[in-house]
Design a protein around this motif. Structure first.
Motif, PDB file in Angstrom:
ATOM      1  N   ARG A  75       1.216  -1.176   0.264  1.00  0.00           N
ATOM      2  CA  ARG A  75      -0.028   0.455  -0.074  1.00  0.00           C
ATOM      3  C   ARG A  75       1.103   1.605  -0.198  1.00  0.00           C
ATOM      4  NH1 ARG A  75      -3.813  -0.516   5.099  1.00  0.00           N
ATOM      5  NH2 ARG A  75      -4.402   1.525   4.209  1.00  0.00           N
ATOM      6  N   VAL A  76       0.643   2.271  -1.057  1.00  0.00           N
ATOM      7  CA  VAL A  76       1.373   3.744  -0.615  1.00  0.00           C
ATOM      8  C   VAL A  76       0.513   4.459  -0.418  1.00  0.00           C
ATOM      9  CG1 VAL A  76       2.014   5.214  -2.609  1.00  0.00           C
ATOM     10  CG2 VAL A  76       2.501   2.691  -2.950  1.00  0.00           C
ATOM     11  N   VAL A  77       1.027   5.531   0.816  1.00  0.00           N
ATOM     12  CA  VAL A  77       0.430   6.477   1.703  1.00  0.00           C
ATOM     13  C   VAL A  77       1.360   7.423   0.703  1.00  0.00           C
ATOM     14  CG1 VAL A  77       0.278   8.188   2.943  1.00  0.00           C
ATOM     15  CG2 VAL A  77       0.491   5.390   3.666  1.00  0.00           C
ATOM     16  N   GLU A  78       0.581   8.958  -0.114  1.00  0.00           N
ATOM     17  CA  GLU A  78       1.420   9.790  -0.555  1.00  0.00           C
ATOM     18  C   GLU A  78       0.827  11.406   0.175  1.00  0.00           C
ATOM     19  OE1 GLU A  78      -0.385  10.256  -5.325  1.00  0.00           O
ATOM     20  OE2 GLU A  78       0.487   8.175  -5.031  1.00  0.00           O
ATOM     21  N   LEU A  79       1.745  11.618   0.333  1.00  0.00           N
ATOM     22  CA  LEU A  79       1.840  13.209   0.726  1.00  0.00           C
ATOM     23  C   LEU A  79       2.215  14.044   0.631  1.00  0.00           C
ATOM     24  CD1 LEU A  79       3.961  11.907   4.266  1.00  0.00           C
ATOM     25  CD2 LEU A  79       1.651  12.098   3.962  1.00  0.00           C
ATOM     26  N   THR A  80       1.223  15.101   0.467  1.00  0.00           N
ATOM     27  CA  THR A  80       1.250  16.187  -0.888  1.00  0.00           C
ATOM     28  C   THR A  80       2.469  17.325  -0.369  1.00  0.00           C
ATOM     29  OG1 THR A  80      -0.666  17.574   0.703  1.00  0.00           O
ATOM     30  CG2 THR A  80      -1.346  16.042  -1.577  1.00  0.00           C
ATOM     31  N   ARG A  81       2.707  17.220   1.121  1.00  0.00           N
ATOM     32  CA  ARG A  81       4.528  17.658   0.913  1.00  0.00           C
ATOM     33  C   ARG A  81       5.471  16.501   2.351  1.00  0.00           C
ATOM     34  NH1 ARG A  81       4.495  19.796   5.788  1.00  0.00           N
ATOM     35  NH2 ARG A  81       2.664  20.018   7.341  1.00  0.00           N
ATOM     36  N   ASN A  82       6.955  17.309   2.242  1.00  0.00           N
ATOM     37  CA  ASN A  82       7.706  16.775   2.475  1.00  0.00           C
ATOM     38  C   ASN A  82       7.659  17.075   3.979  1.00  0.00           C
ATOM     39  OD1 ASN A  82      11.220  17.463   3.225  1.00  0.00           O
ATOM     40  ND2 ASN A  82       9.698  15.013   3.047  1.00  0.00           N
ATOM     41  N   VAL A  83       6.970  16.193   4.924  1.00  0.00           N
ATOM     42  CA  VAL A  83       7.080  15.953   6.485  1.00  0.00           C
ATOM     43  C   VAL A  83       8.348  15.654   7.353  1.00  0.00           C
ATOM     44  CG1 VAL A  83       4.788  16.381   6.590  1.00  0.00           C
ATOM     45  CG2 VAL A  83       5.563  13.923   6.549  1.00  0.00           C
ATOM     46  N   GLY A  84       9.096  14.585   6.749  1.00  0.00           N
ATOM     47  CA  GLY A  84      10.643  14.758   7.325  1.00  0.00           C
ATOM     48  C   GLY A  84      10.111  13.289   8.037  1.00  0.00           C
ATOM     49  N   LEU A  85      11.263  12.283   8.236  1.00  0.00           N
ATOM     50  CA  LEU A  85      11.008  11.159   8.312  1.00  0.00           C
ATOM     51  C   LEU A  85       9.813  10.776   9.988  1.00  0.00           C
ATOM     52  CD1 LEU A  85      12.040   8.190   8.196  1.00  0.00           C
ATOM     53  CD2 LEU A  85      13.988   8.637  10.001  1.00  0.00           C
TER      54      LEU A  85
END
Length: 375
Positions: free
Chosen positions: A71-81
């Motif tokens: 499963r892939v979760v796609e974030l719209t902005r970089n939030v860090g590890l």
């Protein structure tokens, strides 16, 4: 997000992904490649595209196609590890969760062994061993690996207090999801995000199991890893330790835990401040001053057991806030180190005697290596 869950796996592997195009396929395949059908049915892989600027997102979507366990979760902005791990955790459906960094990989046979131990012992936390893998291909044993020997079944930290000195990363721990929720633990933003996460897991667990087997290959020296990057963000370590100290104030009554973690904290700070690859010389004095301030603020009322030798002398200089003396000692120690014969090929990191009370800590062993996540 793709591939909605259709089952409840035993283990969810959460892989945050950002800027690792060259390493991503190796990581994914090390998790799922060649798994027997019965084992694959017990595992889901939750990959989090943390707004990666390269082809990682495209690679993840392609890898997930036709693989229902991915499963892939796609974030719209970089939030860090840390926050990317949280996003993957929210999407995970497994009874256990394992956070694997996307530039690292699992050696063959790892998942059957891990799943077997989870079924057998049903721990709150399963600790696994690892090797440090250098770009040259050299494999290095971690200085804390010997602390994992001889644990059969489940124990509590009070039974094996030395486990508190095992490297404090998220990726060497497989955690029961319900236990994680009971503690209310999540990752915080910033670098060194493992500090207020990993220690509470061991402190709060009633059932700690150990798989004395190399289950993780930890990549060293990658360009872009935080432990190879000079930055003022290494000061984030202070905020993360403040979070850990606040958690301990509310949850920990055992004085030995406070004193052990105090010593580990100062050791860790000394690793960071002494590493030219992390703290720029212009920032070193300010970092040292912050270490001294934390020493005074968190020093246990009954004191603590300082390490011996040069490490103990550095602790004393921190206690006195003696930066000039520290730099003199550091310079002399480096000159002496340059004159010593090279270590034997294949010798474990930090091999040799270690100070009482701090033996086997990664901090004591790796004066130029990584402790926290790679960012």
């Amino acid at each position: 997000m793709v591939n909605e869950p259709t089952r409840s796996p035993l283990l969810s592997i959460v892989v945050p992904v950002h800027g690792v195009e060259a390493y991503l396929y190796q990581c994914l395949e090390s998790v799922l490649g060649g798994l027997p059908a019965g084992v694959a049915d017990e595992v889901e892989l939750v990959a989090v595209d943390d707004a990666s600027p390269d082809r990682c997102g495209e690679m993840l979507r392609s890898y997930a196609a036709g693989r229902p366990q991915v499963r892939v979760v796609e974030l719209t902005r970089n939030v860090g590890l840390g926050l990317a791990r949280n996003a993957g955790l929210e999407a995970a459906t497994g009874r256990y969760v394992w956070f694997v960094d996307s530039d690292d990989w699992l050696p063959p046979g790892t998942l059957p062994a891990v799943l077997g131990r989870l079924r057998r012992d049903e721990p709150d936390v399963l600790l696994v061993d690892h090797l440090r893998m250098h770009e040259t291909g050299r494999a290095e044993v971690d200085a804390s690996s010997h602390l994992l020997r001889g644990v059969d079944g489940c124990v509590r930290l009070a039974d094996r207090p030395e486990l508190l000195r095992v490297q404090h990363t998220a990726w060497n721990k497989v955690v029961r999801r319900a236990f994680l929720d009971e503690l209310g633990l999540r990752f915080h933003p910033g670098w060194y995000e493992d500090i207020p996460f990993s220690h509470p897991l061991l402190i709060g667990a009633d059932r700690i199991a150990v798989l004395d087997r190399v289950c993780y290959h930890y990549r060293q020296g990658r360009l872009g890893a935080i432990t190879s990057t000079r930055s003022g963000r290494h000061f984030d370590a202070f905020v993360q330790y403040e979070r850990l100290q606040e958690w301990m104030r509310r949850h920990v009554t055992e004085e030995w835990i406070r004193t052990d973690l105090f010593g580990l904290m100062i050791n860790h700070y000394l690793v960071v401040v002494g590493n030219d690859g992390r703290v720029h010389p212009r920032l070193r004095r300010g970092f040292f001053r912050r270490v001294a301030a934390h020493y005074r603020r968190y020093l246990p009322s009954g004191g603590y057991s300082r390490p011996g030798g040069v490490a103990g002398l550095k602790h004393r200089l921190v206690a006195r806030d003696s930066y000039v003396a520290y730099t003199t000692l550091r310079r002399a120690h480096r000159i002496a180190g340059a004159l010593r014969p090279a270590a034997t090929v294949g010798e474990p990191a930090g091999a040799g005697p270690t100070p009482p009370g701090h033996g086997g800590t990664p901090e004591a062993a790796e004066q130029g290596s990584a402790l926290a996540g790679k960012g």
